[in-house]
Motif scaffolding. Structure first.
Motif, PDB file in Angstrom:
ATOM      1  N   THR A   1       0.832  -1.206   0.000  1.00 59.00           N
ATOM      2  CA  THR A   1       0.000   0.000   0.000  1.00 59.00           C
ATOM      3  C   THR A   1       0.864   1.251   0.000  1.00 59.00           C
ATOM      4  N   ALA A   2       1.942   1.244   0.768  1.00 60.08           N
ATOM      5  CA  ALA A   2       2.853   2.394   0.823  1.00 60.08           C
ATOM      6  C   ALA A   2       3.385   2.719  -0.570  1.00 60.08           C
ATOM      7  N   LEU A   3       3.813   1.690  -1.291  1.00 60.08           N
ATOM      8  CA  LEU A   3       4.338   1.899  -2.645  1.00 60.08           C
ATOM      9  C   LEU A   3       3.253   2.424  -3.575  1.00 60.08           C
ATOM     10  N   GLN A   4       2.053   1.856  -3.483  1.00 61.34           N
ATOM     11  CA  GLN A   4       0.945   2.302  -4.344  1.00 61.34           C
ATOM     12  C   GLN A   4       0.615   3.775  -4.103  1.00 61.34           C
ATOM     13  N   LEU A   5       0.642   4.197  -2.855  1.00 61.58           N
ATOM     14  CA  LEU A   5       0.343   5.599  -2.537  1.00 61.58           C
ATOM     15  C   LEU A   5       1.339   6.541  -3.203  1.00 61.58           C
ATOM     16  N   ILE A   6       2.619   6.168  -3.182  1.00 58.68           N
ATOM     17  CA  ILE A   6       3.633   7.036  -3.792  1.00 58.68           C
ATOM     18  C   ILE A   6       3.606   6.930  -5.314  1.00 58.68           C
ATOM     19  N   GLN A   7       3.296   5.754  -5.833  1.00 55.88           N
ATOM     20  CA  GLN A   7       3.118   5.626  -7.284  1.00 55.88           C
ATOM     21  C   GLN A   7       1.980   6.533  -7.772  1.00 55.88           C
ATOM     22  N   ASN A   8       0.920   6.604  -6.975  1.00 58.16           N
ATOM     23  CA  ASN A   8      -0.264   7.370  -7.378  1.00 58.16           C
ATOM     24  C   ASN A   8      -0.128   8.870  -7.126  1.00 58.16           C
ATOM     25  N   TYR A   9       0.545   9.246  -6.038  1.00 59.29           N
ATOM     26  CA  TYR A   9       0.537  10.659  -5.642  1.00 59.29           C
ATOM     27  C   TYR A   9       1.924  11.312  -5.588  1.00 59.29           C
ATOM     28  N   GLY A  10       2.978  10.520  -5.537  1.00 60.35           N
ATOM     29  CA  GLY A  10       4.322  11.072  -5.696  1.00 60.35           C
ATOM     30  C   GLY A  10       5.042  11.522  -4.446  1.00 60.35           C
ATOM     31  N   SER A  11       4.315  11.953  -3.415  1.00 66.45           N
ATOM     32  CA  SER A  11       4.963  12.429  -2.202  1.00 66.45           C
ATOM     33  C   SER A  11       3.999  12.346  -1.024  1.00 66.45           C
TER      34      SER A  11
ATOM     35  N   GLU B   1      -2.793  15.857   0.730  1.00 65.89           N
ATOM     36  CA  GLU B   1      -3.696  16.749  -0.009  1.00 65.89           C
ATOM     37  C   GLU B   1      -4.875  15.988  -0.626  1.00 65.89           C
ATOM     38  N   ASN B   2      -4.689  14.710  -0.875  1.00 65.06           N
ATOM     39  CA  ASN B   2      -5.717  13.904  -1.548  1.00 65.06           C
ATOM     40  C   ASN B   2      -6.340  12.844  -0.640  1.00 65.06           C
ATOM     41  N   LEU B   3      -6.319  13.084   0.668  1.00 66.96           N
ATOM     42  CA  LEU B   3      -6.885  12.114   1.607  1.00 66.96           C
ATOM     43  C   LEU B   3      -8.333  11.768   1.276  1.00 66.96           C
ATOM     44  N   ASP B   4      -9.097  12.762   0.811  1.00 67.98           N
ATOM     45  CA  ASP B   4     -10.525  12.523   0.531  1.00 67.98           C
ATOM     46  C   ASP B   4     -10.731  11.532  -0.609  1.00 67.98           C
ATOM     47  N   LYS B   5      -9.686  11.262  -1.392  1.00 64.25           N
ATOM     48  CA  LYS B   5      -9.805  10.317  -2.514  1.00 64.25           C
ATOM     49  C   LYS B   5      -9.454   8.884  -2.096  1.00 64.25           C
ATOM     50  N   LEU B   6      -8.922   8.724  -0.892  1.00 64.06           N
ATOM     51  CA  LEU B   6      -8.515   7.391  -0.440  1.00 64.06           C
ATOM     52  C   LEU B   6      -9.688   6.629   0.165  1.00 64.06           C
ATOM     53  N   LYS B   7      -9.476   5.320   0.308  1.00 62.58           N
ATOM     54  CA  LYS B   7     -10.473   4.495   0.983  1.00 62.58           C
ATOM     55  C   LYS B   7     -10.608   4.982   2.424  1.00 62.58           C
ATOM     56  N   PRO B   8     -11.799   4.914   2.998  1.00 62.11           N
ATOM     57  CA  PRO B   8     -12.014   5.434   4.357  1.00 62.11           C
ATOM     58  C   PRO B   8     -11.012   4.890   5.377  1.00 62.11           C
TER      59      PRO B   8
END
Length: 295
Positions: A205-215, A221-228
């Motif tokens: 999951t950690a890798l996916q988050l950085i792949q998707n958002y970069g930092s 900034e995009n917490l509202d787009k993540l799973k609850p």
């Protein structure tokens, strides 16, 4: 191929520990006449001699931790607090390893309050444009230091087998830039270094988050787009997330008090190895003579 110097940077502490535990597990401490154990030191030196023969560097440096307490302990009390104290037989070998390294002709680097990783990172930063650099270590944290002129050889088996990472291989496998690896580590934490990251966020999951958002900032900034569930875990651990990033990031601005040409390798002198023989380090001498033209 280029005509640049080839600098081999050795994580001395990693090889010393690796050599100590590999031989102590079989009860082999290889003591000097006065009873002082030397198994880690002799294994470390033999490993570096073999690596030099295998990788053909023109320059060589060995990096060390200089004590257990670093600036990261000031940031977080729990940093590496879960690690057991070194075995008694290893204690005299820390200073001995640096002394033998210098006697053979290798230049040692380290600074109180910093880790060997920080010396390695700063060395790469200083000489990345002047040299092709190969780092030998067992520490995956160093992946964040990869660049077009730097590769990392992770120890695998014995003295000759390595898992070699280039910047190209890293990007292909991880689908992020090397410097972003510290963000991944911040989310997933590191049990061996004793910092938790975000509880409930694993490596995938950690890798996916950085792949998707970069930092980290972009994830926040995009917490509202993540799973609850992910949103809650991150929101509840923001301070630890940012602290974990500080702990995971390797320093690159430590002063390296040397010029590259000071690290150039000379042919090994008979006198140096006679001195090693006289001190009782016969395994190192025998190994060196099997690899190099030493009378």
């Amino acid at each position: 191929m280029t005509n640049k110097p080839h600098l081999l940077v050795v994580d001395g502490m990693a090889l010393l520990f690796r050599s100590f535990f590999a031989s102590s597990a079989m009860g082999q401490y290889i003591r000097l006449a006065d009873g002082t154990p030397t198994n880690g030191v002799q294994g470390f030196a033999r490993h570096v001699l073999t690596a030099q023969n295998l990788m053909k560097p023109t320059h060589l440096a060995v990096c060390w931790d200089m004590g257990a307490h670093t600036f990261r302990n000031e940031l977080f009390d729990g940093y590496k607090a879960n690690r057991p104290a070194p075995p008694e037989e290893m204690l005299p070998q820390f200073d001995m390893a640096k002394e033998i390294s210098e006697l053979i002709g290798w230049k040692n680097f380290g600074k109180e309050g910093m880790e060997a990783d920080d010396a390695i990172g700063s060395m790469i930063e200083k000489w990345k444009d002047e040299a092709n650099i190969t780092v030998i270590s067992g520490d995956k944290d160093l992946l964040q230091l990869l660049n077009p002129s730097t590769r990392i050889a992770f120890t695998k088996k014995g003295y000759t087998e390595y898992d070699l990472y280039t910047e190209e291989r890293f990007k292909e496998e991880y689908q992020i830039e090397p410097h972003q690896f510290a963000y991944v580590k911040a989310f997933m934490g590191d049990t061996s270094d004793g910092y938790p990251g975000v509880k409930g966020i694993g490596p995938k999951t950690a890798l996916q988050l950085i792949q998707n958002y970069g930092s980290i900032d972009r994830v926040i900034e995009n917490l509202d787009k993540l799973k609850p569930a992910q949103r809650t875990k991150i929101a509840d651990n923001l301070d630890m997330l940012k602290l974990s990033h500080q702990l995971a990031t390797i320093e690159r601005n430590m002063e390296i008090d040397a010029e590259l040409d000071e690290l150039a390798l000379d042919d090994y002198s008979t006198e140096r190895f006679d001195e090693l023989e006289n001190r009782g380090f016969r395994l190192i001498v025998k190994h060196a003579k099997s690899l190099y033209s030493i009378a």
